[in-house]
Design a protein around this motif. Structure first.
Motif, PDB file in Angstrom:
ATOM      1  N   GLU A  84       0.974  -1.184  -0.261  1.00  0.00           N
ATOM      2  CA  GLU A  84       0.493   0.012  -0.178  1.00  0.00           C
ATOM      3  C   GLU A  84       0.827   0.933   0.114  1.00  0.00           C
ATOM      4  OE1 GLU A  84      -2.136   1.709   3.974  1.00  0.00           O
ATOM      5  OE2 GLU A  84      -1.325   0.076   4.586  1.00  0.00           O
ATOM      6  N   GLN A  85       0.893   2.245  -0.280  1.00  0.00           N
ATOM      7  CA  GLN A  85       0.874   3.440  -0.844  1.00  0.00           C
ATOM      8  C   GLN A  85       1.386   4.825   0.777  1.00  0.00           C
ATOM      9  OE1 GLN A  85      -0.005   6.740  -3.696  1.00  0.00           O
ATOM     10  NE2 GLN A  85       1.341   7.798  -2.789  1.00  0.00           N
ATOM     11  N   VAL A  86       1.777   4.572   1.358  1.00  0.00           N
ATOM     12  CA  VAL A  86       1.840   5.546   2.261  1.00  0.00           C
ATOM     13  C   VAL A  86       2.211   6.813   2.571  1.00  0.00           C
ATOM     14  CG1 VAL A  86       2.039   2.957   4.082  1.00  0.00           C
ATOM     15  CG2 VAL A  86       4.369   4.280   3.194  1.00  0.00           C
ATOM     16  N   GLY A  87       3.127   6.961   1.742  1.00  0.00           N
ATOM     17  CA  GLY A  87       3.020   8.696   1.540  1.00  0.00           C
ATOM     18  C   GLY A  87       3.686   8.880   0.328  1.00  0.00           C
ATOM     19  N   SER A  88       4.949  10.413  -0.117  1.00  0.00           N
ATOM     20  CA  SER A  88       4.893  10.651  -1.140  1.00  0.00           C
ATOM     21  C   SER A  88       6.886  11.294  -1.030  1.00  0.00           C
ATOM     22  CB  SER A  88       4.291  11.438  -2.207  1.00  0.00           C
ATOM     23  OG  SER A  88       4.998  11.834  -2.950  1.00  0.00           O
ATOM     24  N   LEU A  89       7.841  10.771  -1.774  1.00  0.00           N
ATOM     25  CA  LEU A  89       8.461  11.772  -1.475  1.00  0.00           C
ATOM     26  C   LEU A  89       9.041  12.884  -2.606  1.00  0.00           C
ATOM     27  CD1 LEU A  89      11.720   9.221   0.068  1.00  0.00           C
ATOM     28  CD2 LEU A  89      10.108  10.862   1.180  1.00  0.00           C
ATOM     29  N   THR A  90       8.333  13.458  -3.092  1.00  0.00           N
ATOM     30  CA  THR A  90       8.032  13.917  -4.371  1.00  0.00           C
ATOM     31  C   THR A  90       8.346  15.246  -4.023  1.00  0.00           C
ATOM     32  OG1 THR A  90       5.788  13.373  -5.025  1.00  0.00           O
ATOM     33  CG2 THR A  90       6.700  15.166  -6.051  1.00  0.00           C
ATOM     34  N   GLU A  91       8.719  15.734  -2.516  1.00  0.00           N
ATOM     35  CA  GLU A  91       9.196  16.981  -2.583  1.00  0.00           C
ATOM     36  C   GLU A  91      10.939  16.556  -2.827  1.00  0.00           C
ATOM     37  OE1 GLU A  91       7.709  19.401   0.523  1.00  0.00           O
ATOM     38  OE2 GLU A  91       5.591  18.971   0.140  1.00  0.00           O
ATOM     39  N   GLN A  92      11.087  15.513  -2.118  1.00  0.00           N
ATOM     40  CA  GLN A  92      12.217  15.337  -1.865  1.00  0.00           C
ATOM     41  C   GLN A  92      12.843  14.967  -3.561  1.00  0.00           C
ATOM     42  OE1 GLN A  92      10.536  14.547   0.236  1.00  0.00           O
ATOM     43  NE2 GLN A  92      11.136  15.963   1.754  1.00  0.00           N
ATOM     44  N   GLY A  93      12.212  14.382  -4.159  1.00  0.00           N
ATOM     45  CA  GLY A  93      12.235  13.693  -5.997  1.00  0.00           C
ATOM     46  C   GLY A  93      14.426  13.838  -6.217  1.00  0.00           C
ATOM     47  N   GLN A  94      14.632  15.364  -5.911  1.00  0.00           N
ATOM     48  CA  GLN A  94      15.194  15.357  -7.174  1.00  0.00           C
ATOM     49  C   GLN A  94      16.257  15.007  -5.680  1.00  0.00           C
ATOM     50  OE1 GLN A  94      16.306  17.703  -9.543  1.00  0.00           O
ATOM     51  NE2 GLN A  94      18.141  16.420  -9.216  1.00  0.00           N
ATOM     52  N   ALA A  95      17.143  14.918  -4.984  1.00  0.00           N
ATOM     53  CA  ALA A  95      17.976  13.806  -4.011  1.00  0.00           C
ATOM     54  C   ALA A  95      17.404  12.969  -3.989  1.00  0.00           C
ATOM     55  CB  ALA A  95      17.512  13.599  -2.169  1.00  0.00           C
ATOM     56  N   ILE A  96      17.004  12.184  -4.751  1.00  0.00           N
ATOM     57  CA  ILE A  96      16.592  10.681  -4.878  1.00  0.00           C
ATOM     58  C   ILE A  96      16.892  11.031  -6.745  1.00  0.00           C
ATOM     59  CG2 ILE A  96      14.955   9.241  -5.587  1.00  0.00           C
ATOM     60  CD1 ILE A  96      13.231  10.339  -3.581  1.00  0.00           C
ATOM     61  N   ALA A  97      17.011  11.471  -7.862  1.00  0.00           N
ATOM     62  CA  ALA A  97      17.238  11.396  -8.846  1.00  0.00           C
ATOM     63  C   ALA A  97      18.648  11.605  -8.833  1.00  0.00           C
ATOM     64  CB  ALA A  97      16.534  12.658  -9.504  1.00  0.00           C
ATOM     65  N   ASP A  98      19.280  12.948  -8.089  1.00  0.00           N
ATOM     66  CA  ASP A  98      20.431  12.300  -8.247  1.00  0.00           C
ATOM     67  C   ASP A  98      21.864  11.013  -7.021  1.00  0.00           C
ATOM     68  OD1 ASP A  98      20.371  15.480  -8.766  1.00  0.00           O
ATOM     69  OD2 ASP A  98      21.007  16.536  -6.237  1.00  0.00           O
ATOM     70  N   ALA A  99      20.641  10.626  -6.160  1.00  0.00           N
ATOM     71  CA  ALA A  99      21.203   9.621  -5.780  1.00  0.00           C
ATOM     72  C   ALA A  99      21.001   8.582  -7.629  1.00  0.00           C
ATOM     73  CB  ALA A  99      20.425   9.258  -4.748  1.00  0.00           C
ATOM     74  N   LEU A 100      20.776   8.359  -7.899  1.00  0.00           N
ATOM     75  CA  LEU A 100      20.594   7.303  -9.536  1.00  0.00           C
ATOM     76  C   LEU A 100      21.438   7.754 -10.429  1.00  0.00           C
ATOM     77  CD1 LEU A 100      16.190   6.931  -9.399  1.00  0.00           C
ATOM     78  CD2 LEU A 100      18.257   5.403  -8.285  1.00  0.00           C
ATOM     79  N   ASP A 101      21.441   9.348 -10.254  1.00  0.00           N
ATOM     80  CA  ASP A 101      22.238   9.247 -11.150  1.00  0.00           C
ATOM     81  C   ASP A 101      23.772   9.036 -10.555  1.00  0.00           C
ATOM     82  OD1 ASP A 101      22.897  11.683 -13.238  1.00  0.00           O
ATOM     83  OD2 ASP A 101      24.134  12.508 -11.553  1.00  0.00           O
ATOM     84  N   GLU A 102      23.745   9.238  -9.443  1.00  0.00           N
ATOM     85  CA  GLU A 102      25.668   8.631  -8.612  1.00  0.00           C
ATOM     86  C   GLU A 102      25.621   7.456  -9.598  1.00  0.00           C
ATOM     87  OE1 GLU A 102      28.998  10.257  -6.134  1.00  0.00           O
ATOM     88  OE2 GLU A 102      27.364  11.061  -7.267  1.00  0.00           O
ATOM     89  N   LEU A 103      24.364   7.320  -9.061  1.00  0.00           N
ATOM     90  CA  LEU A 103      24.847   5.429  -9.399  1.00  0.00           C
ATOM     91  C   LEU A 103      24.636   4.707 -10.611  1.00  0.00           C
ATOM     92  CD1 LEU A 103      24.523   2.565  -8.769  1.00  0.00           C
ATOM     93  CD2 LEU A 103      22.312   2.880  -8.837  1.00  0.00           C
TER      94      LEU A 103
END
Length: 109
Positions: A84-103
């Motif tokens: 089940e969906q329990v929330g969203s990290l949309t406001e932190q999306g850039q940090a997540i995208a940066d982590a994937l970019d690093e990878l």
């Protein structure tokens, strides 16, 4: 279902990885699977894990729990196995995208 939605982990490691975050673009919503990245309990990681809080492993709060993004364990999950969906990290999306970019990029040569 949207990019950066947080879902409960229904897998066998849910005690230490209570959540996953969906990172797949909406362009692929018609596909039967979703790419997710584990959100590991900070308390389940070694106390001296140097990368916690880094670009690769940002920290977040989900349902009052300190969790760390763990892109090295990214996985594809069938829609019917996504919790089940329990929330969203949309406001932190850039940090997540940066982590994937690093990878995924050749930032180190």
């Amino acid at each position: 279902m949207a990019q950066y939605d947080v879902h409960r982990n229904q897998g066998s490691l849910k005690a230490s990885i209570p959540f996953v975050v969906l990172v797949q673009s909406a362009l692929f919503d018609s596909y039967r699977r979703r790419m997710v990245v584990p959100l590991v309990l900070r308390s389940a990681l070694p106390s001296k894990m140097a990368t916690v809080g880094s670009r690769m492993n940002p920290q977040f709060q989900v349902e009052g729990m300190a969790v760390v993004l763990h892109p090295l364990d990214m996985v594809s999950v069938a829609l019917d196995q996504l919790g089940e969906q329990v929330g969203s990290l949309t406001e932190q999306g850039q940090a997540i995208a940066d982590a994937l970019d690093e990878l995924l990029t050749r930032s180190w040569g």
